[in-house]
Design a protein around this motif. Sequence first.
Motif, PDB file in Angstrom:
ATOM      1  N   GLN A 160       2.929  13.071  -5.587  1.00 31.34           N
ATOM      2  CA  GLN A 160       3.536  12.038  -6.435  1.00 31.34           C
ATOM      3  C   GLN A 160       3.196  10.634  -5.949  1.00 31.34           C
ATOM      4  O   GLN A 160       3.227   9.681  -6.727  1.00 31.34           O
ATOM      5  CB  GLN A 160       5.054  12.234  -6.483  1.00 31.34           C
TER       6      GLN A 160
ATOM      7  N   VAL B 201       4.825  18.104  -2.822  1.00 32.93           N
ATOM      8  CA  VAL B 201       5.277  17.313  -3.967  1.00 32.93           C
ATOM      9  C   VAL B 201       5.228  15.814  -3.693  1.00 32.93           C
ATOM     10  O   VAL B 201       4.647  15.051  -4.469  1.00 32.93           O
ATOM     11  CB  VAL B 201       6.711  17.728  -4.383  1.00 32.93           C
TER      12      VAL B 201
ATOM     13  N   GLN C  90       0.180  22.601  -8.239  1.00 28.84           N
ATOM     14  CA  GLN C  90       1.280  23.286  -7.555  1.00 28.84           C
ATOM     15  C   GLN C  90       0.937  23.584  -6.092  1.00 28.84           C
ATOM     16  O   GLN C  90       1.816  23.928  -5.301  1.00 28.84           O
ATOM     17  CB  GLN C  90       1.615  24.602  -8.277  1.00 28.84           C
TER      18      GLN C  90
ATOM     19  N   THR D  60       7.578  22.618 -14.072  1.00 28.29           N
ATOM     20  CA  THR D  60       6.391  23.457 -13.898  1.00 28.29           C
ATOM     21  C   THR D  60       6.175  24.265 -15.175  1.00 28.29           C
ATOM     22  O   THR D  60       7.130  24.833 -15.710  1.00 28.29           O
ATOM     23  CB  THR D  60       6.579  24.429 -12.709  1.00 28.29           C
TER      24      THR D  60
ATOM     25  N   ARG E  51       5.062  16.704 -11.908  1.00 30.12           N
ATOM     26  CA  ARG E  51       5.672  17.865 -11.239  1.00 30.12           C
ATOM     27  C   ARG E  51       7.200  17.784 -11.203  1.00 30.12           C
ATOM     28  O   ARG E  51       7.848  18.281 -10.283  1.00 30.12           O
ATOM     29  CB  ARG E  51       5.125  18.049  -9.830  1.00 30.12           C
TER      30      ARG E  51
ATOM     31  N   THR F 178       9.972  24.020  -6.232  1.00 31.57           N
ATOM     32  CA  THR F 178       8.976  23.609  -7.209  1.00 31.57           C
ATOM     33  C   THR F 178       7.871  24.656  -7.276  1.00 31.57           C
ATOM     34  O   THR F 178       7.298  25.044  -6.273  1.00 31.57           O
ATOM     35  CB  THR F 178       8.383  22.241  -6.842  1.00 31.57           C
TER      36      THR F 178
END
Length: 625
Positions: free
Chosen positions: A452, A448, A444, A430, A427, A336
Amino acid sequence: MQTLKSRIKIYFFLLGLTWRASKKLVLALIATGVSQILRLLINVFIPKYLIDGLSAGLELKNYIIWGLFLLFSNVVLARIPGFSMAFAKSTLREVGDYFSYFMAEKVMDLDFSYMEDKEYIGLKEQADFLLVYMRPHVSMIIYSIDLMKAAGVVLSVLAIALSFSLPLLLILLLLVLIQMQQGRRSVRAVNRFVQALKVYNAKIMARVRFAHYPDKQMDARLLCREAFFSDRYYDVIKETLKDMEAVDRQQGLSLGVIAAINVIGEALCYAYTAIRAVSNLLGPQISLGSFAMYVSALTQFNANFVQLSMSTMNLSNSIAIAEPLYEFMTLPRKKTGAVEEIDFKLLPPEEAAALKLRQEVETSTVEPQPVPDAIEELRFEGVYFKYPAGSEYVLRDFSAVIRRGEKISIVGLNGAGKTTVVKLLMRLYTPQAGTIKLNGIDIQSFEVEEYQAKVSVIFQDYKLFNLSIAENIACVKDYDPERIAAVLKEVGLDAAVAALPQGVDSILGKDLVVGGIELSGGERQKIAIARALYKNAELVILDEPTSALDPKSEAEIYENFYQLTANRTAIFISHRLSSSLFCDKILLLQDGRVQDFDTHQKLMQKTDSLYYKMFTTQQQNYLLE
């Protein structure tokens, strides 16, 4: 076409997964191979010793000892394969379940972009098809054991044959090379079939999805003739069977040639050894015991080399068939934050030049940061985004600021980019350019899962699971019953659930259990909303989750939701604009850009705006005030 290197990679990868699934199964099958090798070698050497002992004056006691050893070893070694295969049969289903688990693990580990890519979805369907119907990982293990046994015998007997007659050994090896060539022809036929199977599988799954899935049955039954889809399904099956028959014919031809050469090889072995036993015409005369040993060894050599060739062929076929499974399981996990570069050719020259200049000035690196406890501000700054397979940007220079506690409605025509904003915010993707910041920090920078956890989202195509109502809401086994009751009351579903025989423990759907329940579309959407409320996240997003409700029910949901999220930030997305009446601001998207971002009252003063036209049209249809 697979290379030897790629086959080896596939083999050891699947072997590793099978080892993870059941070490006992692999060890049991290896024990089978080793026991068969030992049995064959014992039956070659011990009889020679006993026969030669007749002329050497071997004592009766030794005859009895070696005879009993021969009998006992054969009894024990003969039973090991039976025990191992019985254990293997009882374990294979468990191994298949483990492979399905590994598949699920892989799906959850992959970057979300894979899940919206048709190519990779097709690859996953092929992998699923192989696991359910062809189980190449199972056949690969079985053929590996056959190959190991044959190779062990061949290598052992090779040493004996080499000491007996080099010319005869060379002739036998020549015959074996011809057999292996026939095996390669069969492998090439299977490889061609595997390539065709990818296309056939895609066609079969497409027809199965439409003809057999419950949500397609109304269209299939009312709009299509009875045999419309079944005929097309069987057409594909016939094509597949036709290609399979071609493979079977090639394999039958190859095996026929291999069997014929095997007979020739055995005849040469018997003839040559017999001549050596009665004369020194072709070499030094051998004893009767040596005759028995060499005949047994050479025929075992020939037979096992045939088995080695067939096992290699079958193993190669299994590896070829398993290629889609290997490709899916070894897909790289996209990190990611690592995205493709902006494609300036897709932008107008002036916009591309301005973006290039901005990127030259804005040089920043993303450093890991902890997620703030509270979301004070969300800021989109010049965001550009297109989907990996897309040819144009869905969002262009998208900029907006959302502050703590605000209720924002994002509206626009179909394809304006509303859901894309949510995916970027979550996310799942991106942006290629620009940033999204939480409290001034690029999102970023956050881990993650931790980030979330701060957000609850309900998409239009939300999914409920074949679990209890409580588990569907909490998404964990150890849920808080009081909180479940509270969120059910908040969405107005408490009375309906209480009336069910098993209450919140009622299972949704009838696929897995007898006595499961089916909810209406509106009730299912309320369960999804209750799920978002239970999470108690800082930011709540509703992406058209009320599309199945009538306008009045939808307006009630949004009004209640406004009150339920009083101390939290909320984003509403809907084609119907009832949510706009309860929101602090409305963000109007058009062609991927922010056209307006203001209160409902101010936007309604712009009578030539898209928002005004959309709202007044719906006002006439739904009597919105």
